[in-house]
Design a protein around this motif. Sequence first.
Motif, PDB file in Angstrom:
ATOM      1  N   VAL A 113      -6.341  -4.204  15.582  1.00  0.00           N
ATOM      2  CA  VAL A 113      -7.626  -3.621  15.192  1.00  0.00           C
ATOM      3  C   VAL A 113      -8.747  -4.365  15.890  1.00  0.00           C
ATOM      4  CG1 VAL A 113      -9.174  -3.069  13.285  1.00  0.00           C
ATOM      5  CG2 VAL A 113      -6.711  -2.957  12.946  1.00  0.00           C
ATOM      6  N   GLY A 114      -9.518  -3.632  16.640  1.00  0.00           N
ATOM      7  CA  GLY A 114     -10.638  -4.234  17.355  1.00  0.00           C
ATOM      8  C   GLY A 114     -10.212  -4.805  18.678  1.00  0.00           C
ATOM      9  N   GLN A 115     -11.171  -5.331  19.395  1.00  0.00           N
ATOM     10  CA  GLN A 115     -10.857  -5.903  20.697  1.00  0.00           C
ATOM     11  C   GLN A 115     -10.228  -7.263  20.484  1.00  0.00           C
ATOM     12  OE1 GLN A 115     -14.533  -5.960  23.061  1.00  0.00           O
ATOM     13  NE2 GLN A 115     -15.365  -4.823  21.357  1.00  0.00           N
ATOM     14  N   ASN A 116      -9.574  -7.688  21.521  1.00  0.00           N
ATOM     15  CA  ASN A 116      -9.005  -9.023  21.488  1.00  0.00           C
ATOM     16  C   ASN A 116     -10.135 -10.014  21.781  1.00  0.00           C
ATOM     17  OD1 ASN A 116      -7.470 -11.302  21.608  1.00  0.00           O
ATOM     18  ND2 ASN A 116      -5.795 -10.288  22.676  1.00  0.00           N
ATOM     19  N   VAL A 117     -10.865 -10.374  20.723  1.00  0.00           N
ATOM     20  CA  VAL A 117     -12.077 -11.183  20.859  1.00  0.00           C
ATOM     21  C   VAL A 117     -11.829 -12.496  21.587  1.00  0.00           C
ATOM     22  CG1 VAL A 117     -13.877 -12.368  19.571  1.00  0.00           C
ATOM     23  CG2 VAL A 117     -13.061 -10.153  18.796  1.00  0.00           C
ATOM     24  N   TRP A 118     -10.703 -13.134  21.275  1.00  0.00           N
ATOM     25  CA  TRP A 118     -10.441 -14.448  21.865  1.00  0.00           C
ATOM     26  C   TRP A 118     -10.120 -14.361  23.346  1.00  0.00           C
ATOM     27  CZ3 TRP A 118     -12.648 -18.268  19.811  1.00  0.00           C
ATOM     28  CH2 TRP A 118     -12.943 -18.213  18.451  1.00  0.00           C
ATOM     29  N   LEU A 119      -9.592 -13.217  23.748  1.00  0.00           N
ATOM     30  CA  LEU A 119      -9.342 -13.014  25.174  1.00  0.00           C
ATOM     31  C   LEU A 119     -10.673 -13.017  25.922  1.00  0.00           C
ATOM     32  CD1 LEU A 119      -6.934 -12.116  27.150  1.00  0.00           C
ATOM     33  CD2 LEU A 119      -8.015  -9.892  27.005  1.00  0.00           C
ATOM     34  N   TRP A 120     -11.664 -12.298  25.383  1.00  0.00           N
ATOM     35  CA  TRP A 120     -12.976 -12.222  26.029  1.00  0.00           C
ATOM     36  C   TRP A 120     -13.692 -13.556  25.993  1.00  0.00           C
ATOM     37  CZ3 TRP A 120     -13.541  -8.535  29.212  1.00  0.00           C
ATOM     38  CH2 TRP A 120     -12.940  -7.304  28.986  1.00  0.00           C
ATOM     39  N   ARG A 121     -13.579 -14.234  24.865  1.00  0.00           N
ATOM     40  CA  ARG A 121     -14.224 -15.554  24.769  1.00  0.00           C
ATOM     41  C   ARG A 121     -13.570 -16.528  25.745  1.00  0.00           C
ATOM     42  NH1 ARG A 121     -17.600 -14.798  20.559  1.00  0.00           N
ATOM     43  NH2 ARG A 121     -16.865 -14.000  18.584  1.00  0.00           N
ATOM     44  N   GLY A 122     -12.276 -16.471  25.847  1.00  0.00           N
ATOM     45  CA  GLY A 122     -11.550 -17.338  26.774  1.00  0.00           C
ATOM     46  C   GLY A 122     -11.960 -17.061  28.213  1.00  0.00           C
ATOM     47  N   ALA A 123     -12.096 -15.760  28.543  1.00  0.00           N
ATOM     48  CA  ALA A 123     -12.509 -15.369  29.893  1.00  0.00           C
ATOM     49  C   ALA A 123     -13.923 -15.890  30.170  1.00  0.00           C
ATOM     50  CB  ALA A 123     -12.459 -13.850  30.035  1.00  0.00           C
ATOM     51  N   GLY A 124     -14.781 -15.811  29.157  1.00  0.00           N
ATOM     52  CA  GLY A 124     -16.157 -16.295  29.304  1.00  0.00           C
ATOM     53  C   GLY A 124     -16.186 -17.788  29.565  1.00  0.00           C
TER      54      GLY A 124
END
Length: 152
Positions: free
Chosen positions: A126-137
């Motif tokens: 459910v929802g985006q993989n928030v930690w993936l985006w934060r990790g990429a950032g």
Amino acid sequence: MRVIAVLRSISLIWIILPALAILILVIPLPTLGSKPTDRVYRVDAGRFAYSPAVLRANLGDRVTIELVSTDVVHGLEIDGYGLGITADPGQPAAMTFLADRSGTFRMRCSVTCGAMHPFMIGKLQVGQNVWLWRGAGLALLAVVAGLWKAWQ
Ligand SMILES: [Cu+2]
């Protein structure tokens, strides 16, 4: 005066970068313009797998799971949501719920259906993989910092 000299020696970038890193970790991500919708998934359950095994939804979606057994009685429970259904062969079962919790939740069979039953699992995302985006950032930030240091 000594303090000012010390501050001058520390490039401003080494204050900005950690501040950006913290920002990347705590900033709420936008939900990419997706309006809540109705999602209907037909999940085939057979020894010892679900098909599809991964269901995706956005936060706020109304999700309907129709469970169809292709051999023996199977169940489908979603850990973290506290929901479950069981389906007899030839008698599909369905449940509808609001995807109001984001994250990845395990779906598992709740009816002992054979030797490999404990491995009959799937997941609901459910929802985006928030930690993936934060990790990429953060990775991007590290690259910028590395380039900055090399350039200095
Ligand atoms: Cu089972």
